[in-house]
Design a protein around this motif. Structure first.
Motif, PDB file in Angstrom:
ATOM      1  N   GLU A  80       0.839  -1.218   0.000  1.00  0.00           N
ATOM      2  CA  GLU A  80       0.000   0.000   0.000  1.00  0.00           C
ATOM      3  C   GLU A  80       0.865   1.255   0.000  1.00  0.00           C
ATOM      4  O   GLU A  80       0.487   2.284  -0.547  1.00  0.00           O
ATOM      5  N   LEU A  81       2.020   1.175   0.680  1.00  0.00           N
ATOM      6  CA  LEU A  81       2.898   2.344   0.775  1.00  0.00           C
ATOM      7  C   LEU A  81       3.766   2.513  -0.471  1.00  0.00           C
ATOM      8  O   LEU A  81       4.627   3.390  -0.523  1.00  0.00           O
ATOM      9  N   GLY A  82       3.569   1.633  -1.439  1.00  0.00           N
ATOM     10  CA  GLY A  82       4.226   1.806  -2.735  1.00  0.00           C
ATOM     11  C   GLY A  82       5.600   1.170  -2.855  1.00  0.00           C
ATOM     12  O   GLY A  82       6.326   1.457  -3.809  1.00  0.00           O
ATOM     13  N   LEU A  83       5.984   0.316  -1.894  1.00  0.00           N
ATOM     14  CA  LEU A  83       7.296  -0.328  -2.024  1.00  0.00           C
ATOM     15  C   LEU A  83       7.214  -1.497  -2.995  1.00  0.00           C
ATOM     16  O   LEU A  83       6.153  -2.120  -3.156  1.00  0.00           O
ATOM     17  N   ASN A  84       8.333  -1.775  -3.618  1.00  0.00           N
ATOM     18  CA  ASN A  84       8.414  -2.866  -4.582  1.00  0.00           C
ATOM     19  C   ASN A  84       8.740  -4.151  -3.821  1.00  0.00           C
ATOM     20  O   ASN A  84       9.837  -4.306  -3.292  1.00  0.00           O
ATOM     21  N   THR A  85       7.763  -5.049  -3.702  1.00  0.00           N
ATOM     22  CA  THR A  85       7.938  -6.219  -2.832  1.00  0.00           C
ATOM     23  C   THR A  85       7.750  -7.543  -3.572  1.00  0.00           C
ATOM     24  O   THR A  85       7.024  -7.617  -4.562  1.00  0.00           O
ATOM     25  N   LYS A  86       8.388  -8.567  -3.036  1.00  0.00           N
ATOM     26  CA  LYS A  86       8.146  -9.931  -3.494  1.00  0.00           C
ATOM     27  C   LYS A  86       8.076 -10.816  -2.257  1.00  0.00           C
ATOM     28  O   LYS A  86       8.895 -10.671  -1.342  1.00  0.00           O
ATOM     29  N   GLY A  87       7.134 -11.739  -2.210  1.00  0.00           N
ATOM     30  CA  GLY A  87       6.978 -12.618  -1.050  1.00  0.00           C
ATOM     31  C   GLY A  87       7.955 -13.786  -1.108  1.00  0.00           C
ATOM     32  O   GLY A  87       8.426 -14.162  -2.182  1.00  0.00           O
ATOM     33  N   ARG A 102       0.373 -22.193   3.024  1.00  0.00           N
ATOM     34  CA  ARG A 102       0.774 -21.934   1.633  1.00  0.00           C
ATOM     35  C   ARG A 102      -0.398 -21.355   0.844  1.00  0.00           C
ATOM     36  O   ARG A 102      -0.259 -20.415   0.081  1.00  0.00           O
ATOM     37  N   GLU A 103      -1.576 -21.930   1.100  1.00  0.00           N
ATOM     38  CA  GLU A 103      -2.767 -21.469   0.382  1.00  0.00           C
ATOM     39  C   GLU A 103      -3.091 -20.007   0.728  1.00  0.00           C
ATOM     40  O   GLU A 103      -3.477 -19.225  -0.139  1.00  0.00           O
ATOM     41  N   ALA A 104      -2.898 -19.666   2.024  1.00  0.00           N
ATOM     42  CA  ALA A 104      -3.162 -18.273   2.440  1.00  0.00           C
ATOM     43  C   ALA A 104      -2.225 -17.315   1.705  1.00  0.00           C
ATOM     44  O   ALA A 104      -2.639 -16.244   1.251  1.00  0.00           O
ATOM     45  N   VAL A 105      -0.955 -17.713   1.577  1.00  0.00           N
ATOM     46  CA  VAL A 105       0.024 -16.869   0.879  1.00  0.00           C
ATOM     47  C   VAL A 105      -0.345 -16.748  -0.596  1.00  0.00           C
ATOM     48  O   VAL A 105      -0.393 -15.656  -1.170  1.00  0.00           O
ATOM     49  N   GLN A 106      -0.649 -17.895  -1.184  1.00  0.00           N
ATOM     50  CA  GLN A 106      -0.963 -17.917  -2.619  1.00  0.00           C
ATOM     51  C   GLN A 106      -2.186 -17.059  -2.938  1.00  0.00           C
ATOM     52  O   GLN A 106      -2.180 -16.270  -3.873  1.00  0.00           O
ATOM     53  N   LYS A 107      -3.220 -17.207  -2.084  1.00  0.00           N
ATOM     54  CA  LYS A 107      -4.453 -16.473  -2.317  1.00  0.00           C
ATOM     55  C   LYS A 107      -4.236 -14.961  -2.188  1.00  0.00           C
ATOM     56  O   LYS A 107      -4.700 -14.170  -3.001  1.00  0.00           O
ATOM     57  N   PHE A 108      -3.500 -14.599  -1.146  1.00  0.00           N
ATOM     58  CA  PHE A 108      -3.224 -13.176  -0.909  1.00  0.00           C
ATOM     59  C   PHE A 108      -2.469 -12.583  -2.099  1.00  0.00           C
ATOM     60  O   PHE A 108      -2.839 -11.533  -2.633  1.00  0.00           O
ATOM     61  N   ALA A 109      -1.408 -13.300  -2.523  1.00  0.00           N
ATOM     62  CA  ALA A 109      -0.571 -12.793  -3.625  1.00  0.00           C
ATOM     63  C   ALA A 109      -1.390 -12.656  -4.897  1.00  0.00           C
ATOM     64  O   ALA A 109      -1.288 -11.656  -5.622  1.00  0.00           O
ATOM     65  N   GLU A 111      -4.678 -12.255  -5.208  1.00  0.00           N
ATOM     66  CA  GLU A 111      -5.648 -11.161  -5.127  1.00  0.00           C
ATOM     67  C   GLU A 111      -4.991  -9.792  -5.281  1.00  0.00           C
ATOM     68  O   GLU A 111      -5.564  -8.871  -5.842  1.00  0.00           O
ATOM     69  N   GLN A 112      -3.773  -9.682  -4.748  1.00  0.00           N
ATOM     70  CA  GLN A 112      -3.078  -8.383  -4.802  1.00  0.00           C
ATOM     71  C   GLN A 112      -2.230  -8.234  -6.062  1.00  0.00           C
ATOM     72  O   GLN A 112      -1.612  -7.191  -6.254  1.00  0.00           O
ATOM     73  N   GLY A 113      -2.138  -9.310  -6.846  1.00  0.00           N
ATOM     74  CA  GLY A 113      -1.296  -9.282  -8.042  1.00  0.00           C
ATOM     75  C   GLY A 113       0.188  -9.172  -7.708  1.00  0.00           C
ATOM     76  O   GLY A 113       0.940  -8.478  -8.388  1.00  0.00           O
ATOM     77  N   LEU A 114       0.600  -9.866  -6.628  1.00  0.00           N
ATOM     78  CA  LEU A 114       2.000  -9.788  -6.188  1.00  0.00           C
ATOM     79  C   LEU A 114       2.739 -11.091  -6.488  1.00  0.00           C
ATOM     80  O   LEU A 114       2.143 -12.173  -6.479  1.00  0.00           O
ATOM     81  N   ASP A 115       4.028 -10.958  -6.695  1.00  0.00           N
ATOM     82  CA  ASP A 115       4.866 -12.097  -7.036  1.00  0.00           C
ATOM     83  C   ASP A 115       5.421 -12.738  -5.753  1.00  0.00           C
ATOM     84  O   ASP A 115       5.645 -12.032  -4.770  1.00  0.00           O
ATOM     85  N   TRP A 116       5.661 -14.038  -5.757  1.00  0.00           N
ATOM     86  CA  TRP A 116       6.268 -14.689  -4.585  1.00  0.00           C
ATOM     87  C   TRP A 116       7.068 -15.918  -4.991  1.00  0.00           C
ATOM     88  O   TRP A 116       6.858 -16.477  -6.066  1.00  0.00           O
ATOM     89  N   SER A 117       8.004 -16.301  -4.117  1.00  0.00           N
ATOM     90  CA  SER A 117       8.817 -17.501  -4.341  1.00  0.00           C
ATOM     91  C   SER A 117       8.521 -18.486  -3.229  1.00  0.00           C
ATOM     92  O   SER A 117       8.141 -18.087  -2.126  1.00  0.00           O
ATOM     93  N   GLU A 118       8.768 -19.739  -3.528  1.00  0.00           N
ATOM     94  CA  GLU A 118       8.580 -20.769  -2.503  1.00  0.00           C
ATOM     95  C   GLU A 118       9.883 -21.551  -2.367  1.00  0.00           C
ATOM     96  O   GLU A 118      10.522 -21.879  -3.362  1.00  0.00           O
TER      97      GLU A 118
END
Ligand code: AMP
Ligand code: FES
Ligand code: ZN
Length: 312
Positions: A80-87, A102-109, A111-118
């Motif tokens: 929200e504060l505009g930082l460039n983040t990756k989970g 894992r599902e909570a992380v995946q769903k959140f990412a 919905e927010q259109g955010l990238d993440w690694s596992e």
């Protein structure tokens, strides 16, 4: 909100910022907020932490996310504060727990259109958490914590992130400080600062964006932002002593609102940012940075193959 009638506003309470009807009161701040102003207060507390710790807003941040309320709220606020983040999610492969987190992380990412690694523990270490637990039960949480920290460092370095954010909050930090002071663990006290600079080119700096926010505030932020976090404790976390320090501070906070905050902030004012003195070696087995000639992960792997994990 969770067992906190104290946080419910009294009849007719007004928002301290906009004078609309208040929906939450924060005794530690002698302030009440409506929903919108509470979100502003929350994200502003994260922004203040960023400024106080002199975090470079332009650099991408890796956010270590477990799927719980703290780390997802951290990710949301930074985004929200505009930082460039990756989970970054470490899959510990604990039955009935890891698939849900894992599902909570995946769903959140998603919905927010955010990238993440596992990062999957068995792939990285050759063992899952339940397999490790079969070999050693004593102080298991601290062993698991060390493994998670090492993996977070490695993945972040592999992906060229210079800073990692974690979800530690004010309650965690204040109770840990109390525990460290009671046991006189001065080295740990120093390493508790909300921003730890990078000690080595392949070890990222660490930042705790929620160090100014309490658990109850985080719960309310999650509720307002509709963050679907996993509300379940890890089945191996039983017996952790940190809860007693937490309960002690909660008792004091109830009698004297603001105690937790004053306790932590007075330490932060006194403590200078950590300067690393110990020189780093390179692990002679895997080539990763290490304080000793063999790194923590290789020592763990070796002891597992010799079956003397109890000593670690
Ligand atoms: P804990 O040590 O479980 O209290 O977690 C402290 C912080 O470490 C969390 O707020 C997350 O930022 C991070 N963390 C914990 N578990 C994981 C995980 N499985 N994957 C990624 N980050 C994690
Ligand atoms: Fe590490 Fe539970 S999360 S033992
Ligand atoms: Zn308001």
């Amino acid at each position: 909100m969770e067992n906190s009638s104290k946080y419910l506003p009294h009849e007719g309470a007004k928002c301290s910022r906009c004078r609309e009807k208040a929906s939450i009161c924060l005794p530690a701040h002698r302030a009440c907020f409506c929903q919108e102003c509470f979100v502003h207060y929350f994200e502003n507390a994260v922004e203040r932490g960023i400024k106080k710790m002199k975090l470079d807003r332009q650099k991408p941040l890796m956010v270590a996310v477990s799927g719980g309320k703290d780390s997802l709220a951290t990710w949301q606020a930074l985004h929200e504060l505009g930082l460039n983040t990756k989970g970054l999610y470490i899959n510990l492969q604990i039955d009935e727990f890891s698939p849900k987190s894992r599902e909570a992380v995946q769903k959140f990412a998603q919905e927010q259109g955010l990238d993440w690694s596992e990062s999957v523990l068995k792939t990285e270490l050759g063992y899952t958490i339940p397999e490790l637990h079969q070999k050693r039960q004593k102080k298991f949480c601290s062993l698991c914590g060390r493994i998670k920290r090492q993996l977070i460092n490695r993945v972040a370095a592999r992906e060229n992130f210079q800073t990692v954010a974690t979800g530690h909050n004010l309650d965690d930090e204040a109770s840990r400080l109390l525990g460290n002071l009671i046991d006189d663990r001065q080295d740990f006290v120093k390493k508790q600062y909300p921003f730890l600079p990078s000690p080595h080119p392949s070890i990222p700096a660490k930042f705790k964006p929620l160090y100014r926010l309490e658990k109850k505030e985080i719960l309310y932020y999650c509720e307002l932002k509709n963050i679907q976090y996993l509300n379940q404790k890890c089945p191996f976390s039983k017996g952790a002593t940190s809860k007693y320090f937490n309960q002690t501070l909660e008792f004091l906070e109830d009698k004297m609102p603001g105690t937790k905050r004053n306790f932590l902030y007075s330490y932060l004012k006194k403590e200078k940012k950590l300067v690393y003195e110990e020189p780093f070696n390179t692990c002679r087995e895997c080539g990763e940075p290490s304080y000793m000639d063999i790194c923590g992960i290789c020592r763990l792997k070796n002891s597992l193959s010799r079956d003397d994990i109890k000593k670690l």
